[in-house]
Enzyme design. Structure first.
Site, PDB file in Angstrom:
ATOM      1  N   ALA A 281       7.631 -32.489 -24.312  1.00 20.03           N
ATOM      2  CA  ALA A 281       8.022 -31.088 -24.454  1.00 20.03           C
ATOM      3  C   ALA A 281       8.236 -30.713 -25.921  1.00 20.03           C
ATOM      4  O   ALA A 281       7.674 -29.725 -26.408  1.00 20.03           O
ATOM      5  CB  ALA A 281       9.300 -30.835 -23.643  1.00 20.03           C
TER       6      ALA A 281
ATOM      7  N   HIS B 129      18.403 -22.841  -9.914  1.00 16.83           N
ATOM      8  CA  HIS B 129      19.133 -23.796  -9.070  1.00 16.83           C
ATOM      9  C   HIS B 129      20.631 -23.871  -9.384  1.00 16.83           C
ATOM     10  O   HIS B 129      21.293 -24.830  -9.019  1.00 16.83           O
ATOM     11  CB  HIS B 129      18.480 -25.185  -9.178  1.00 16.83           C
ATOM     12  CG  HIS B 129      17.120 -25.227  -8.523  1.00 16.83           C
ATOM     13  ND1 HIS B 129      16.174 -26.186  -8.792  1.00 16.83           N
ATOM     14  CD2 HIS B 129      16.558 -24.412  -7.588  1.00 16.83           C
ATOM     15  CE1 HIS B 129      15.085 -25.956  -8.060  1.00 16.83           C
ATOM     16  NE2 HIS B 129      15.292 -24.889  -7.337  1.00 16.83           N
TER      17      HIS B 129
ATOM     18  N   CYS C 125      43.461 -20.906  -3.607  1.00 18.24           N
ATOM     19  CA  CYS C 125      43.598 -20.506  -2.199  1.00 18.24           C
ATOM     20  C   CYS C 125      43.665 -21.722  -1.272  1.00 18.24           C
ATOM     21  O   CYS C 125      43.890 -21.583  -0.076  1.00 18.24           O
ATOM     22  CB  CYS C 125      42.441 -19.576  -1.789  1.00 18.24           C
ATOM     23  SG  CYS C 125      40.888 -20.410  -1.511  1.00 18.24           S
TER      24      CYS C 125
ATOM     25  N   GLN D  95      14.735 -24.514 -13.682  1.00 17.45           N
ATOM     26  CA  GLN D  95      15.225 -25.175 -12.462  1.00 17.45           C
ATOM     27  C   GLN D  95      16.393 -26.075 -12.823  1.00 17.45           C
ATOM     28  O   GLN D  95      17.022 -26.662 -11.964  1.00 17.45           O
ATOM     29  CB  GLN D  95      14.106 -26.026 -11.853  1.00 17.45           C
ATOM     30  CG  GLN D  95      12.907 -25.218 -11.398  1.00 17.45           C
ATOM     31  CD  GLN D  95      11.702 -26.124 -11.149  1.00 17.45           C
ATOM     32  OE1 GLN D  95      11.561 -26.711 -10.075  1.00 17.45           O
ATOM     33  NE2 GLN D  95      10.848 -26.250 -12.128  1.00 17.45           N
ATOM     34  N   ASN D  96      16.652 -26.224 -14.118  1.00 23.17           N
ATOM     35  CA  ASN D  96      17.674 -27.173 -14.559  1.00 23.17           C
ATOM     36  C   ASN D  96      19.087 -26.613 -14.383  1.00 23.17           C
ATOM     37  O   ASN D  96      19.319 -25.419 -14.539  1.00 23.17           O
ATOM     38  CB  ASN D  96      17.454 -27.547 -16.023  1.00 23.17           C
ATOM     39  CG  ASN D  96      16.128 -28.252 -16.226  1.00 23.17           C
ATOM     40  OD1 ASN D  96      15.520 -28.691 -15.254  1.00 23.17           O
ATOM     41  ND2 ASN D  96      15.682 -28.351 -17.459  1.00 23.17           N
TER      42      ASN D  96
ATOM     43  N   GLU E   9       2.252 -36.012 -17.714  1.00 21.79           N
ATOM     44  CA  GLU E   9       1.505 -36.426 -16.515  1.00 21.79           C
ATOM     45  C   GLU E   9       0.927 -35.215 -15.803  1.00 21.79           C
ATOM     46  O   GLU E   9       1.523 -34.144 -15.842  1.00 21.79           O
ATOM     47  CB  GLU E   9       2.465 -37.092 -15.494  1.00 21.79           C
ATOM     48  CG  GLU E   9       3.366 -38.158 -16.035  1.00 21.79           C
ATOM     49  CD  GLU E   9       2.645 -39.472 -16.200  1.00 21.79           C
ATOM     50  OE1 GLU E   9       1.611 -39.657 -15.523  1.00 21.79           O
ATOM     51  OE2 GLU E   9       3.094 -40.293 -17.019  1.00 21.79           O
TER      52      GLU E   9
ATOM     53  N   SER F  77       7.707 -31.308 -12.013  1.00 23.23           N
ATOM     54  CA  SER F  77       6.714 -31.950 -11.157  1.00 23.23           C
ATOM     55  C   SER F  77       6.063 -30.937 -10.219  1.00 23.23           C
ATOM     56  O   SER F  77       5.033 -31.236  -9.608  1.00 23.23           O
ATOM     57  CB  SER F  77       7.376 -33.080 -10.357  1.00 23.23           C
ATOM     58  OG  SER F  77       8.469 -32.574  -9.629  1.00 23.23           O
TER      59      SER F  77
HETATM   60  P1  OAD Z   1      11.229 -33.836 -11.622  1.00 23.62           P
HETATM   61  O1  OAD Z   1      12.104 -35.005 -11.888  1.00 23.62           O
HETATM   62  O2  OAD Z   1      10.671 -33.696 -10.265  1.00 23.62           O
HETATM   63  O3  OAD Z   1      10.007 -33.840 -12.642  1.00 23.62           O
HETATM   64  C1  OAD Z   1      10.196 -34.034 -14.014  1.00 23.62           C
HETATM   65  C2  OAD Z   1       8.871 -33.855 -14.714  1.00 23.62           C
HETATM   66  O4  OAD Z   1       9.084 -33.971 -16.117  1.00 23.62           O
HETATM   67  C3  OAD Z   1       7.786 -34.882 -14.356  1.00 23.62           C
HETATM   68  O5  OAD Z   1       6.595 -34.197 -13.990  1.00 23.62           O
HETATM   69  C4  OAD Z   1       7.595 -35.676 -15.648  1.00 23.62           C
HETATM   70  O6  OAD Z   1       6.237 -36.111 -15.826  1.00 23.62           O
HETATM   71  C5  OAD Z   1       7.992 -34.663 -16.698  1.00 23.62           C
HETATM   72  N1  OAD Z   1       8.471 -35.219 -17.977  1.00 23.62           N
HETATM   73  C6  OAD Z   1       9.129 -36.382 -18.214  1.00 23.62           C
HETATM   74  N2  OAD Z   1       9.401 -36.534 -19.520  1.00 23.62           N
HETATM   75  C7  OAD Z   1       8.926 -35.427 -20.149  1.00 23.62           C
HETATM   76  C8  OAD Z   1       8.923 -34.968 -21.507  1.00 23.62           C
HETATM   77  N3  OAD Z   1       9.461 -35.680 -22.497  1.00 23.62           N
HETATM   78  N4  OAD Z   1       8.341 -33.775 -21.773  1.00 23.62           N
HETATM   79  C9  OAD Z   1       7.781 -33.037 -20.784  1.00 23.62           C
HETATM   80  N5  OAD Z   1       7.772 -33.414 -19.479  1.00 23.62           N
HETATM   81  C10 OAD Z   1       8.332 -34.580 -19.171  1.00 23.62           C
HETATM   82  O7  OAD Z   1      12.079 -32.536 -12.072  1.00 23.62           O
HETATM   83  P2  OAD Z   1      11.906 -31.010 -11.607  1.00 23.62           P
HETATM   84  O8  OAD Z   1      10.481 -30.659 -11.419  1.00 23.62           O
HETATM   85  O9  OAD Z   1      12.696 -30.219 -12.560  1.00 23.62           O
HETATM   86  O10 OAD Z   1      16.928 -29.519  -7.924  1.00 23.62           O
HETATM   87  O11 OAD Z   1      12.608 -31.033 -10.207  1.00 23.62           O
HETATM   88  C11 OAD Z   1      12.757 -29.842  -9.479  1.00 23.62           C
HETATM   89  C12 OAD Z   1      14.072 -29.821  -8.747  1.00 23.62           C
HETATM   90  O12 OAD Z   1      14.170 -30.997  -7.928  1.00 23.62           O
HETATM   91  C13 OAD Z   1      15.296 -29.875  -9.638  1.00 23.62           C
HETATM   92  O13 OAD Z   1      15.688 -28.601 -10.104  1.00 23.62           O
HETATM   93  C14 OAD Z   1      16.347 -30.492  -8.771  1.00 23.62           C
HETATM   94  C15 OAD Z   1      15.530 -31.506  -7.981  1.00 23.62           C
HETATM   95  O14 OAD Z   1      15.961 -31.772  -6.712  1.00 23.62           O
HETATM   96  C16 OAD Z   1      18.281 -29.311  -8.022  1.00 23.62           C
HETATM   97  O15 OAD Z   1      18.984 -29.886  -8.810  1.00 23.62           O
HETATM   98  C17 OAD Z   1      18.803 -28.309  -7.105  1.00 23.62           C
END
Ligand code: OAD
Length: 237
Positions: free
Chosen positions: A227, A117, A146, A99-100, A211, A185
């Site tokens: 991670a 994404h 353009c 998703q990154n 978490e 998350s």
């Molecule tokens: P979030 O910011 O919602 O969640 C990040 C997750 O990473 C949380 O559950 C943390 O507990 C976990 N975390 C933090 N540190 C960590 C570590 N060292 N090792 C492992 N896990 C860790 O991010 P995403 O779930 O990626 O969309 O969010 C989904 C989408 O929401 C993103 O792709 C973005 C956003 O809006 C777009 O950019 C289009």
């Protein structure tokens, strides 16, 4: 659910890594939610949706250029490297669905990444749809030849995901024997539900996250740690 020490990548033929912002947290890239998260500081309706861009493209570019500058200063971490190395060693058997938008999997040695994404490092012409890779940070040329605006080639809130990327991701996920979800998350759909295709296919599902998450109940094993630490354990490296 408990931490499991019995899982090892060697035991599985086809593996999918499904990643979110948490895998890049150890590189210094801020996550989106939680303490210090991007959406705590910035209102996505002002910076990350088509309506915001239509209203004020310069303001939206200012936000994305600031993100380019932050990510350009960050390096891939051990987690990205372990996954990239595994994909190189076992081409065809290891898929990465992320998703990154930060591009750190590719910089960390991955060969192919399904970017659900989009990417911070690509731009798309608002008028003709041309897509280009642009690595400058900040990007100063904000308009295509353009005359129309370049737009970050990112799936913003309310945008549809790219059909081909979804299709390739679901194909890889439904064929894998092990799906490892890392640092997400699990609250953004449709991405969050993709791992369920692996469950349906009878695969083993592992979540790596310090978490509990919205999707933890769907996982066979939840490894509560960072991670890089948990990936090193599973890889035996
Ligand atoms: P979030 O910011 O919602 O969640 C990040 C997750 O990473 C949380 O559950 C943390 O507990 C976990 N975390 C933090 N540190 C960590 C570590 N060292 N090792 C492992 N896990 C860790 O991010 P995403 O779930 O990626 O969309 O969010 C989904 C989408 O929401 C993103 O792709 C973005 C956003 O809006 C777009 O950019 C289009």
């Amino acid at each position: 659910m408990t931490k499991s020490n019995n899982i090892s990548f060697e035991k599985f033929e086809r593996i999918v890594f499904f990643t979110g912002a948490g895998i890049s947290a150890e590189s210094g890239v801020p996550t989106f939610r939680g303490k210090g998260g991007i959406w705590e500081k910035y209102d996505y309706e002002q910076y990350a949706c088509q309506a915001a861009f239509d209203r004020d493209p310069e303001k939206v570019w200012e936000f994305h250029n600031a993100r380019r500058e932050v990510v350009a200063r960050c390096e891939p971490n051990r987690g990205h490297e372990i996954i990239g190395q595994l994909q190189k060693e076992r081409p065809g058997d290891v898929a990465i669905v992320t998703q990154n938008i930060d591009g750190l999997h590719l910089r960390g040695g991955a060969m192919t990444v399904h970017e659900l994404h989009g990417s911070l490092w690509r731009v798309r012409c608002e008028r003709c749809g041309v897509v280009e890779q642009r690595l400058e940070a900040p990007l100063t040329e904000l308009q295509h030849d353009c005359g129309a605006w370049w737009r970050p080639d990112i799936v913003w809130f309310g945008d549809a995901l790219d059909g081909e990327v979804i299709e390739a991701s679901i194909e890889a996920i439904s064929r894998c024997q092990l799906l490892v979800s890392i640092g997400t998350s699990g609250v953004v759909f449709p991405a969050a539900q993709l791992p369920l295709a692996a469950k349906k296919a009878g695969s083993t599902l592992v979540e790596i996250n310090p978490e509990p998450t919205a999707m933890s109940d769907a996982y066979d094993h939840c490894l509560r740690g960072s991670a890089s630490e948990m990936l090193a354990e599973l890889a035996g490296r």
